[in-house]
Enzyme design. Structure first.
Site, PDB file in Angstrom:
ATOM      1  N   HIS A 105      34.210  35.275  55.878  1.00  0.00           N
ATOM      2  CA  HIS A 105      35.110  35.724  54.799  1.00  0.00           C
ATOM      3  C   HIS A 105      34.727  35.213  53.402  1.00  0.00           C
ATOM      4  O   HIS A 105      35.576  35.184  52.513  1.00  0.00           O
ATOM      5  CB  HIS A 105      36.561  35.272  55.067  1.00  0.00           C
ATOM      6  CG  HIS A 105      37.195  35.908  56.264  1.00  0.00           C
ATOM      7  ND1 HIS A 105      36.938  35.537  57.545  1.00  0.00           N
ATOM      8  CD2 HIS A 105      38.110  36.901  56.355  1.00  0.00           C
ATOM      9  CE1 HIS A 105      37.652  36.257  58.396  1.00  0.00           C
ATOM     10  NE2 HIS A 105      38.360  37.099  57.709  1.00  0.00           N
ATOM     11  N   GLY A 138      31.893  40.586  56.504  1.00  0.00           N
ATOM     12  CA  GLY A 138      32.617  41.075  57.680  1.00  0.00           C
ATOM     13  C   GLY A 138      34.012  41.580  57.348  1.00  0.00           C
ATOM     14  O   GLY A 138      34.574  42.374  58.088  1.00  0.00           O
ATOM     15  N   HIS A 139      34.563  41.096  56.271  1.00  0.00           N
ATOM     16  CA  HIS A 139      35.861  41.615  55.813  1.00  0.00           C
ATOM     17  C   HIS A 139      35.687  42.194  54.420  1.00  0.00           C
ATOM     18  O   HIS A 139      35.562  41.479  53.434  1.00  0.00           O
ATOM     19  CB  HIS A 139      36.918  40.510  55.798  1.00  0.00           C
ATOM     20  CG  HIS A 139      38.327  41.034  55.753  1.00  0.00           C
ATOM     21  ND1 HIS A 139      38.725  42.065  54.920  1.00  0.00           N
ATOM     22  CD2 HIS A 139      39.437  40.682  56.460  1.00  0.00           C
ATOM     23  CE1 HIS A 139      40.015  42.314  55.108  1.00  0.00           C
ATOM     24  NE2 HIS A 139      40.472  41.500  56.035  1.00  0.00           N
ATOM     25  N   CYS A 141      48.496  36.455  54.911  1.00  0.00           N
ATOM     26  CA  CYS A 141      47.882  37.472  54.057  1.00  0.00           C
ATOM     27  C   CYS A 141      48.903  38.445  53.498  1.00  0.00           C
ATOM     28  O   CYS A 141      48.757  38.938  52.378  1.00  0.00           O
ATOM     29  CB  CYS A 141      46.805  38.232  54.823  1.00  0.00           C
ATOM     30  SG  CYS A 141      47.365  38.901  56.398  1.00  0.00           S
ATOM     31  N   CYS A 142      49.965  38.758  54.285  1.00  0.00           N
ATOM     32  CA  CYS A 142      50.875  39.834  53.883  1.00  0.00           C
ATOM     33  C   CYS A 142      51.790  39.474  52.718  1.00  0.00           C
ATOM     34  O   CYS A 142      51.997  40.312  51.836  1.00  0.00           O
ATOM     35  CB  CYS A 142      51.704  40.302  55.077  1.00  0.00           C
ATOM     36  SG  CYS A 142      50.711  41.045  56.395  1.00  0.00           S
ATOM     37  N   GLU A 149      50.575  46.413  60.480  1.00  0.00           N
ATOM     38  CA  GLU A 149      50.620  45.257  59.585  1.00  0.00           C
ATOM     39  C   GLU A 149      50.962  45.673  58.153  1.00  0.00           C
ATOM     40  O   GLU A 149      50.469  46.682  57.655  1.00  0.00           O
ATOM     41  CB  GLU A 149      49.248  44.565  59.636  1.00  0.00           C
ATOM     42  CG  GLU A 149      49.206  43.240  58.911  1.00  0.00           C
ATOM     43  CD  GLU A 149      47.788  42.640  58.880  1.00  0.00           C
ATOM     44  OE1 GLU A 149      47.001  42.883  59.823  1.00  0.00           O
ATOM     45  OE2 GLU A 149      47.478  41.942  57.909  1.00  0.00           O
ATOM     46  N   GLU A 189      44.328  43.959  65.567  1.00  0.00           N
ATOM     47  CA  GLU A 189      45.040  44.250  64.319  1.00  0.00           C
ATOM     48  C   GLU A 189      44.601  45.599  63.783  1.00  0.00           C
ATOM     49  O   GLU A 189      44.383  45.755  62.575  1.00  0.00           O
ATOM     50  CB  GLU A 189      44.789  43.153  63.275  1.00  0.00           C
ATOM     51  CG  GLU A 189      45.261  41.779  63.707  1.00  0.00           C
ATOM     52  CD  GLU A 189      45.301  40.790  62.545  1.00  0.00           C
ATOM     53  OE1 GLU A 189      46.338  40.151  62.379  1.00  0.00           O
ATOM     54  OE2 GLU A 189      44.288  40.672  61.827  1.00  0.00           O
ATOM     55  N   HIS A 230      39.639  47.046  62.713  1.00  0.00           N
ATOM     56  CA  HIS A 230      40.678  46.287  62.027  1.00  0.00           C
ATOM     57  C   HIS A 230      41.199  47.113  60.842  1.00  0.00           C
ATOM     58  O   HIS A 230      40.428  47.547  59.987  1.00  0.00           O
ATOM     59  CB  HIS A 230      40.049  44.977  61.551  1.00  0.00           C
ATOM     60  CG  HIS A 230      40.981  44.013  60.922  1.00  0.00           C
ATOM     61  ND1 HIS A 230      41.190  43.945  59.562  1.00  0.00           N
ATOM     62  CD2 HIS A 230      41.779  43.067  61.462  1.00  0.00           C
ATOM     63  CE1 HIS A 230      42.062  42.985  59.288  1.00  0.00           C
ATOM     64  NE2 HIS A 230      42.440  42.432  60.431  1.00  0.00           N
ATOM     65  N   CYS A 283      49.938  44.434  55.439  1.00  0.00           N
ATOM     66  CA  CYS A 283      48.699  44.509  54.656  1.00  0.00           C
ATOM     67  C   CYS A 283      47.963  45.829  54.861  1.00  0.00           C
ATOM     68  O   CYS A 283      47.272  46.298  53.959  1.00  0.00           O
ATOM     69  CB  CYS A 283      47.745  43.379  55.060  1.00  0.00           C
ATOM     70  SG  CYS A 283      48.104  41.803  54.272  1.00  0.00           S
TER      71      CYS A 283
END
Lengths: 639, 639
Positions: free
Chosen positions: B140, B191-192, B402-403, B334, B318, B266, B336
């Site tokens: 990340h 990766g994200h 995160c949200c 989610e 997710e 994801h 997010c």
């Protein structure tokens, strides 16, 4: 041993029933395939080596700690026990010297394994010696003992060989010394109930009251305060709060059994406990147990049971959750749990025939339990969802291989669930092509059921007696059999006056040549769930006789949820499916919501159009025996 | 930097919009509560200490291995970034010296933390130094960089302070050196996904083409062969097959982005990727990206999206599963992910107004994203099921937080999603009490929206111009707004001829005092799902304007699934609920299946009786703001 009361009904012994027809075919599958497969796979898993003192211990090191004590291998003895029990029943139906020799060899290993004092347990002699009786909560020792006792009784009844029976009587005698409130004794009970019902079987076959008393001790002690599991953990230096299953409800040890009113925890444990309680209620005429069991029975069947007789919706505890929580696609509904429900229901009949129990026994047997075995006897379901998108299939084996021998021994011994006898009465709990022998009022009696049940509802029972004799034959009239008709020797019997607790009790002088004819209507019938079951609202399941039906993708294509069943079911057709042992399938004209016309959007303001369609339903217990695909029990219902 | 094409629409800057009414209240909750709460809870979690070089590293040792690399703390910078971004927007609305001082202090810590070469990352400088850029797949790092870039842009726009912007430009310049195909450079990507869209923001605020080019590099490289993640793992001595998420679909790196046609993996990663792709498609006028995005858009919205705009049904990844797999009670959906869908939809409007995207943006905003924030701005939903039996409630915080800052920054910046500008056109994508400033054809233009939308569909737009000026105002006419009517200065506009791609494009000489009146009918309307969605068959969801409604136990008692909604919805009433900020609730006369009359059995052959009942529905985004209880979106529908 307490004198058997006139109203005590005991199941007939397996060898006293001969089966053909529907159950005959299933038993053939067990005799021809499952019985040997069980031993093959137990051997492959290392179980047989584990009990063989002439070979090194498999010595498999499996982490055993507070977090995870329920390792697969710890209850090896139970898998071997259920396998030998299955083989025992199968040998009675089909002699098989090779299979018998394999069972004998295992029994000899157990004889060699047994210690001087009578103790015998593969794990705690060969893998973790020194841990004997240190953790009854988690270690399954008495559970293993129970399954070996059941095997011993079955093997003795089927073959006349006493060796395993003698081993297990020595072990039971040892348990009597170990458990109790005396100086140096353990005032405990097993985290996984089983030995309770097994000791009753052992008592009945040996006539030994002491085994009944030990069973009653375990039942009476369970859940009492100060709590044994807590004391045991503290004694072993373990924190009782650090318990993987969090609550003693998991093993129904949260309250003394007579104070339990809600069915909770691990489903198989619950069923085995209630089975043992019912046996003890029967043997001791213990009304305090009986009233508890009646409360638990309603709790289970009115609030927590799938229409298939499946129970225990959740994988997380292999058991019960909230009332009316019966998700279909994620249903755990373990095969063993429905097998256990059959056990319990059967034992609730110990104090007299009552279709309140026998109807559920039949429902769980045909739909909850039998589904666990493939038609060829070679593969198994562990969990039994009522809806599959096409990813749920039968297993060759399971990490925890409890279900395969459990459903196999049930099928192989089904005769003893069909008939029960009291002093002057024979009860026919289940129908199916079969004959049964019994002693009735001094006469040798044989009843021959001629029927293609459950495919056909016509049942003809031919009576043979060595001498004319007066006794009662009690025939279950299932609650679903609206319009059932009964004749004796061609003369109608008025069911409205002769039916008590759902059984037509036919007491008269019976003679060879007497014929009873019972017609149970098998019209397709809808099953609606209480709207409390959120997963089934707006839906209907279809049943015919004791069988719940389902739709499979192989007959119907995809989008099974788009079918809409009309309220009026008239006009359905039945047809035989050769490939499924001549099972009766049902064809029904229905509507289907059109999945076309939704291009460009997933949602719209117009409801879906309905088009005419034909749906083919097959018995739920036979699903996933042909081409793999989606399956559905609860179908959309026309409002 | 590539010249902005006439048809390129860019969102207006947050400070250019002033909100009142519906969104004003939500922004007040963020300003008054959420913004400070975010910092409080980040601080409590140790995040601020982690970046403060004057304090010891929190030194939390978390197992980081092949099995679990996604530890919570590894992406601390992103949580701080989103929190600062939220604070930035909040400061514009409500100056708050104390909060600004806290943000400034954090920014100063980042300044001290930043290395000579520009690199800045709390985890890989303070907790795992030496691991920099060793595992882009799991670590990340670029994701964290992206969120700090977004924070930097927002903080600069809101406060005029450049410090964080300068830090992140230095970091971005460093990234330009690190990543690429040159000697010693890393030909990889994160990766994200996140840095891709962040670099576009940085490019737009700085005017630097190089940041756009780096974003495009990351997008172009993703999923190409030989696969970077595989090579990286091998280089690090790790087995690429030993990957916790099993497939590169998880991070949409399974194929080059232009070959992707199915929305997989994801959900948040997917949305951020498509957002970045859409930005690059706009900036580079890249039709190969645009056509891929159109395919992905349909794939998501026609086969994989909840009616709430929730996406990603499964907790396990997710993210996405099978087409039409949209379980309601276990929906992950989610917060997010819906925030990400708003991002993506907004960016799909970069090449021109189109309600295909804007309608979904509105749907996801009001129902999928906003639901994540409580009305007081103090608690949060992470996952957003469409059915609850009463056990799902808002959290104070989340293991992976995160949200909370994601929904907060969206709410606080919502003005920039409402309006977008091109050279000679201003698009009104969303309605709500607000005013916006823009430059149009040399004139200063202000549009003031006067409306109680979404509670009321009457929208009055008052135009002010510094000088009379000819430009276009594009007003979205939502697909659901059947019967919408439009007037300019009292004269009707024929929508049938003026609407293109769902927008009424009003091009004329505008002058101060011009008034546009738009009436969007907000009749209660049913939403039926394609029968492919097995979870919604026989059911209907109710919507009013952009809002999906639900029933809550607090208004309706239990057994919500027993309600049956008639096909004819006429006769419903609306009423305001003061406690829910004056939200419009809907009262509807319906049937309810009688849950009584099922004594003694769970199943029966008669369908349930229906009794008359009244149902109260509230907007889904407001559920669980009053007494806790069950909730349901998809209700039984009369057939």
């Amino acid at each position: 041993m307490t004198a058997k009361n006139k109203s005590q009904f005991r199941p007939v012994a397996v060898p006293d029933v001969t089966l053909d027809g529907f159950w005959g075919k299933w038993q053939d599958a067990v005799c021809d395939s499952t019985a040997a497969i069980l031993l093959d796979r137990c051997e492959k898993a290392g179980m047989i080596q584990a009990i063989d003192v002439d070979r090194p211990s498999p010595g498999i090191v499996i982490p055993i700690d507070e977090k995870w004590t329920g390792s697969t291998q710890m209850f090896w003895d139970s898998d071997l026990g259920k396998s030998i029990e299955t083989i025992a029943y199968s040998l009675y139906r089909k002699p098989n010297p090779e299979l018998e020799a394999r069972a004998d060899a295992i029994i000899e290993m157990y004889e060699k394994l047994q210690q001087e004092d009578g103790y015998v347990n593969a794990w705690f002699q060969r893998v973790q010696p020194g841990k004997r009786w240190t953790n009854l909560r988690d270690h399954h020792e008495l559970y293993c003992a129970g399954h070996l006792m059941e095997a011993a009784v079955a093997y003795y009844q089927a073959t006349g060989k006493r060796k395993l029976l003698d081993i297990m009587c020595r072990y039971a005698d040892h348990l009597i010394k170990v458990f109790g409130h005396g100086e140096g004794q353990i005032p405990g009970y097993c985290g996984h109930q089983e030995v309770e019902l097994a000791l009753v079987k052992l008592a009945r076959v040996t006539g030994e009251q002491k085994y009944l008393d030990l069973s009653k001790f375990f039942i009476d002690e369970r859940g009492s305060q100060p709590h044994f599991f807590t004391a045991e953990a503290l004694r072993g230096g373990r924190d009782p709060k650090n318990y993987v299953h969090k609550t003693y409800e998991y093993s129904q040890a949260h309250l003394p059994v007579r104070e339990q009113g809600k069915v909770v925890g691990h489903a198989v444990r619950a069923m085995y406990q209630y089975s043992g309680m019912a046996d003890i209620a029967t043997e001791y005429q213990d009304d305090t147990l009986t009233s508890t069991l009646e409360t638990l029975w309603d709790d289970l069947t009115v609030k927590q049971m799938y229409v298939t007789g499946g129970i225990g919706p959740a994988a997380s505890n292999e058991g019960f959750t909230d009332y009316y929580d019966l998700p279909n696609d994620t249903a755990y509904a373990e095969t063993c749990a429905s097998v256990g429900l059959v056990f319990w229901a059967s034992r609730m009949l110990g104090r007299g025939p009552n279709r309140r129990y026998a109807d559920i026994m039949e429902q769980a047997l045909y739909n909850g339990a039998l589904t666990g075995l493939s038609i060829d006897g070679k593969t198994f379901f562990y969990d039994n969802p009522l809806e599959s998108t096409g990813k749920h299939h039968r297993w060759v084996w399971h990490r925890c291989p409890c279900c395969p021998p459990n459903v196999a021994r049930l099928v192989a011994s089904i005769g003893s669930y069909m008939y029960a006898v009291a002093d002057n009465e024979i009860a026919v709990h289940l129908y199916g092509e079969s004959s049964v022998k019994a002693e009735m009022a001094g006469a040798g009696v044989k009843l021959a059921q001629r029927t293609n049940y459950p495919w056909n509802g016509d049942i003809r029972i031919e009576v043979e007696t060595t001498v004319p004799s007066t006794f009662a034959i009690a025939l279950r009239i299932p609650e679903w059999a609206d319009g059932a008709a009964l004749q004796i020797n061609g003369s109608p019997v008025d069911l409205s006056s002769s039916v008590v607790d759902g059984y037509a009790r036919l007491e008269r002088a019976w003679n060879t040549g007497d014929v009873i004819e019972l017609k149970l209507p098998l019209e397709l019938r809808p099953q609606y769930a209480s709207p409390k079951v959120r997963h089934d609202v707006g839906r209907v399941a279809l049943a015919r006789g004791p069988l719940i039906y389902c739709v499979e993708e192989t007959d119907n294509g995809g989008d099974l949820n788009a079918f809409v069943v009309p309220q009026d079911l008239k006009g359905y057709r039945i047809k035989e499916i050769e490939r499924l042992n001549g099972a009766v399938a049902v064809e029904l004209d229905v509507s289907k919501e059109d999945t076309n016309g939704w291009n460009g959007s997933l949602y719209r303001t117009r409801p879906p159009e309905q088009v005419a369609a034909t749906m083919t339903l097959v018995p739920y217990h036979l699903w996933d025996n042909r081409d793999p695909g989606a399956m559905l029990v609860w179908l959309q219902s026309e409002k």
